[in-house]
Design an enzyme around this catalytic site. Structure first.
Site, PDB file in Angstrom:
ATOM      1  N   LYS A 148       0.546  -1.113  -0.031  1.00  0.00           N
ATOM      2  CA  LYS A 148       0.154   0.236  -0.225  1.00  0.00           C
ATOM      3  C   LYS A 148       0.783   1.301   0.039  1.00  0.00           C
ATOM      4  O   LYS A 148       1.174   1.845  -0.910  1.00  0.00           O
ATOM      5  CB  LYS A 148      -1.425   0.421   0.843  1.00  0.00           C
ATOM      6  CG  LYS A 148      -1.770  -1.315   1.360  1.00  0.00           C
ATOM      7  CD  LYS A 148      -3.231  -1.216   2.275  1.00  0.00           C
ATOM      8  CE  LYS A 148      -2.071  -1.510   3.845  1.00  0.00           C
ATOM      9  NZ  LYS A 148      -1.059  -2.706   3.933  1.00  0.00           N
ATOM     10  N   ARG A 208      -9.784   0.196   8.724  1.00  0.00           N
ATOM     11  CA  ARG A 208      -9.836  -0.512   8.903  1.00  0.00           C
ATOM     12  C   ARG A 208     -10.611  -1.862   9.409  1.00  0.00           C
ATOM     13  O   ARG A 208     -10.239  -2.673   9.871  1.00  0.00           O
ATOM     14  CB  ARG A 208      -8.486  -0.689   9.944  1.00  0.00           C
ATOM     15  CG  ARG A 208      -7.282  -1.173   9.021  1.00  0.00           C
ATOM     16  CD  ARG A 208      -5.855  -0.861   9.574  1.00  0.00           C
ATOM     17  NE  ARG A 208      -4.816  -2.000   9.523  1.00  0.00           N
ATOM     18  CZ  ARG A 208      -3.473  -1.533   8.673  1.00  0.00           C
ATOM     19  NH1 ARG A 208      -3.652  -0.094   7.929  1.00  0.00           N
ATOM     20  NH2 ARG A 208      -2.778  -2.031   9.412  1.00  0.00           N
ATOM     21  N   ARG A 239      11.870  -5.823   4.582  1.00  0.00           N
ATOM     22  CA  ARG A 239      11.296  -4.321   5.022  1.00  0.00           C
ATOM     23  C   ARG A 239      12.566  -3.825   5.450  1.00  0.00           C
ATOM     24  O   ARG A 239      12.651  -4.309   6.977  1.00  0.00           O
ATOM     25  CB  ARG A 239       9.957  -4.048   5.051  1.00  0.00           C
ATOM     26  CG  ARG A 239       9.963  -1.979   5.378  1.00  0.00           C
ATOM     27  CD  ARG A 239       8.301  -2.158   5.426  1.00  0.00           C
ATOM     28  NE  ARG A 239       7.785  -2.345   6.270  1.00  0.00           N
ATOM     29  CZ  ARG A 239       6.436  -2.116   6.480  1.00  0.00           C
ATOM     30  NH1 ARG A 239       5.559  -2.342   5.554  1.00  0.00           N
ATOM     31  NH2 ARG A 239       5.886  -3.046   7.337  1.00  0.00           N
ATOM     32  N   ARG A 245      11.062  -2.266  11.028  1.00  0.00           N
ATOM     33  CA  ARG A 245      10.219  -1.541  11.795  1.00  0.00           C
ATOM     34  C   ARG A 245       9.740  -2.723  13.145  1.00  0.00           C
ATOM     35  O   ARG A 245       9.857  -4.357  12.864  1.00  0.00           O
ATOM     36  CB  ARG A 245       8.782  -1.840  10.866  1.00  0.00           C
ATOM     37  CG  ARG A 245       8.226  -0.456  11.184  1.00  0.00           C
ATOM     38  CD  ARG A 245       7.121  -0.019   9.743  1.00  0.00           C
ATOM     39  NE  ARG A 245       6.127  -0.955  10.105  1.00  0.00           N
ATOM     40  CZ  ARG A 245       5.153  -0.564   9.434  1.00  0.00           C
ATOM     41  NH1 ARG A 245       5.044   0.302   8.555  1.00  0.00           N
ATOM     42  NH2 ARG A 245       3.684  -1.410  10.110  1.00  0.00           N
ATOM     43  N   ARG A 289      -0.791  -9.301  12.564  1.00  0.00           N
ATOM     44  CA  ARG A 289      -1.520  -8.421  12.011  1.00  0.00           C
ATOM     45  C   ARG A 289      -2.060  -8.947  11.355  1.00  0.00           C
ATOM     46  O   ARG A 289      -3.041  -8.345  10.395  1.00  0.00           O
ATOM     47  CB  ARG A 289      -0.194  -7.691  12.026  1.00  0.00           C
ATOM     48  CG  ARG A 289       0.700  -6.970  12.655  1.00  0.00           C
ATOM     49  CD  ARG A 289       2.381  -6.187  12.158  1.00  0.00           C
ATOM     50  NE  ARG A 289       2.206  -4.984  10.900  1.00  0.00           N
ATOM     51  CZ  ARG A 289       2.961  -5.326  10.140  1.00  0.00           C
ATOM     52  NH1 ARG A 289       3.885  -5.271  10.510  1.00  0.00           N
ATOM     53  NH2 ARG A 289       2.869  -4.197   8.903  1.00  0.00           N
TER      54      ARG A 289
END
Ligand code: AP5
Ligand code: MG
Length: 210
Positions: A13, A88, A123, A156, A167
Site C-alpha cells: 500500500k 481498517r 523491509r 520496523r 497483524r
C-alpha cells in the site's frame, strides 16, 4: 479523486501510494505513518497507540476517526487524497460516510499471506524520514543508508515474524470484511499485487483509469 488502498500488511500500500501521489498529484494519508510519528514524538496519542502497534493489534477506532477527521480537513486534501491503511474496520468506513466523505474508488491490493512474510521481514525503513526499502526487492543504493536523506535503515518493530502473524490475523478478521462493504457500494477494484513493484503500479494505474 478520493481513493482508498485496501490490502493486507505488506501488500504494498505505502509503496504504491507513493507512485499514485506522484502521478495524480494528490497526498497520501497513512494512519500508520501518522501514528508512528506520534510514537516517535512521544505525544499522548503516540503513547496510547504504541502498545497496540507493537503487538500487531488495531488502535481503537475512536483514535483513528479523530486523526482522519483532522487530516482530511487540511487544505492539501481538497482536490483528492489516497487513504493508505484506513479505513481498517467497518466502524471506520461508516465513520467516513457519516463525515460526508465521498470515495470514488477502493483498490484492493491482493497478495497471499505466504508472500507477506518475505516482504515484511525484508523491509527496512529510514529512521529519520520514514522512506521504505526492501533488502532484495527495493534495495537502497548504499547498504543500510537512506537514498533520500542518508539516515539509518532499520527494521520496523512490528515486522518481527510473530507480530506479522498477529497483524495478518487481525487483517483477516477485522479489515477483510471491508472488501464486501465496498463491493456492495460498487466502489471495489481488485488489483493483483504479486508482480514486481513497477508492474503492480502499471496494473493499478490502469485500474484507476477504467
Ligand atoms: P500500517 O503502517 O498501515 O501497516 P500495515 O497496514 O500493516 O501495512 P504496512 O505498512 O506494513 O505494509 P504496506 O502495505 O504499506 O506495504 P509496503 O508498501 O511498505 O499500520 C501499522 C500499525 O498501525 C497497525 O498494525 C495498527 O496497529 C496501526 N494502525 C494503522 N492504521 C490503523 C487504522 N486505520 N486503524 C487501527 N489501527 C491502525 O511494502 C512492504 C515491503 O514489501 C517493502 O519492503 C516494499 O519495498 C516491498 N514491496 C512492496 N511491493 C512489492 C512488490 N510488488 N514486489 C516486491 N516487493 C514489494
Ligand atoms: Mg505502509
Amino acid at each position: 479523486m478520493n481513493l482508498i488502498l485496501l490490502g493486507a500488511p505488506g501488500a504494498g500500500k505505502g509503496t504504491q501510494a507513493e507512485v499514485i501521489c506522484d502521478k495524480l498529484h494528490i497526498p497520501a494519508v497513512s494512519t500508520g505513518n501518522i501514528l508512528r510519528a506520534a510514537v516517535k514524538n512521544g505525544t499522548e496519542m503516540g503513547l496510547k497507540a504504541k502498545e497496540f502497534i507493537e503487538k500487531g493489534a488495531l488502535v481503537p477506532d475512536s483514535v483513528i476517526i479523530g486523526i482522519i477527521k483532522e487530516r482530511l480537513a487540511e487544505p492539501d486534501c481538497a482536490n483528492g487524497f489516497i487513504l493508505d491503511g484506513v479505513p481498517r474496520t467497518v466502524a471506520q468506513a461508516e465513520a467516513l460516510e457519516q463525515m460526508g466523505i465521498t470515495i470514488d474508488k477502493v483498490v484492493d491490493l491482493e497478495v497471499a499471506d505466504e508472500t507477506i512474510m518475505h516482504r515484511l521481514t525484508g523491509r527496512r525503513v529510514c529512521a529519520a524520514c520514514g522512506a521504505s526499502y526492501h533488502v532484495e526487492n527495493k534495495p537502497s543504493r548504499v547498504e543500510g543508508k537512506c537514498d533520500r536523506c542518508g539516515g539509518d535503515l532499520v527494521a520496523r518493530k512490528d515486522d518481527q515474524p510473530e507480530t506479522v502473524k498477529d497483524r495478518l490475523k487481525t487483517y483477516h478478521e477485522l479489515t477483510e470484511p471491508l472488501i464486501e462493504f465496498y463491493k456492495e457500494r460498487g466502489k471495489l477494484v481488485v488489483v493483483e499485487g504479486h508482480e514486481s513493484i513497477a508492474d503492480t503500479s502499471e496494473l493499478l494505474l490502469k485500474a484507476l483509469e477504467a
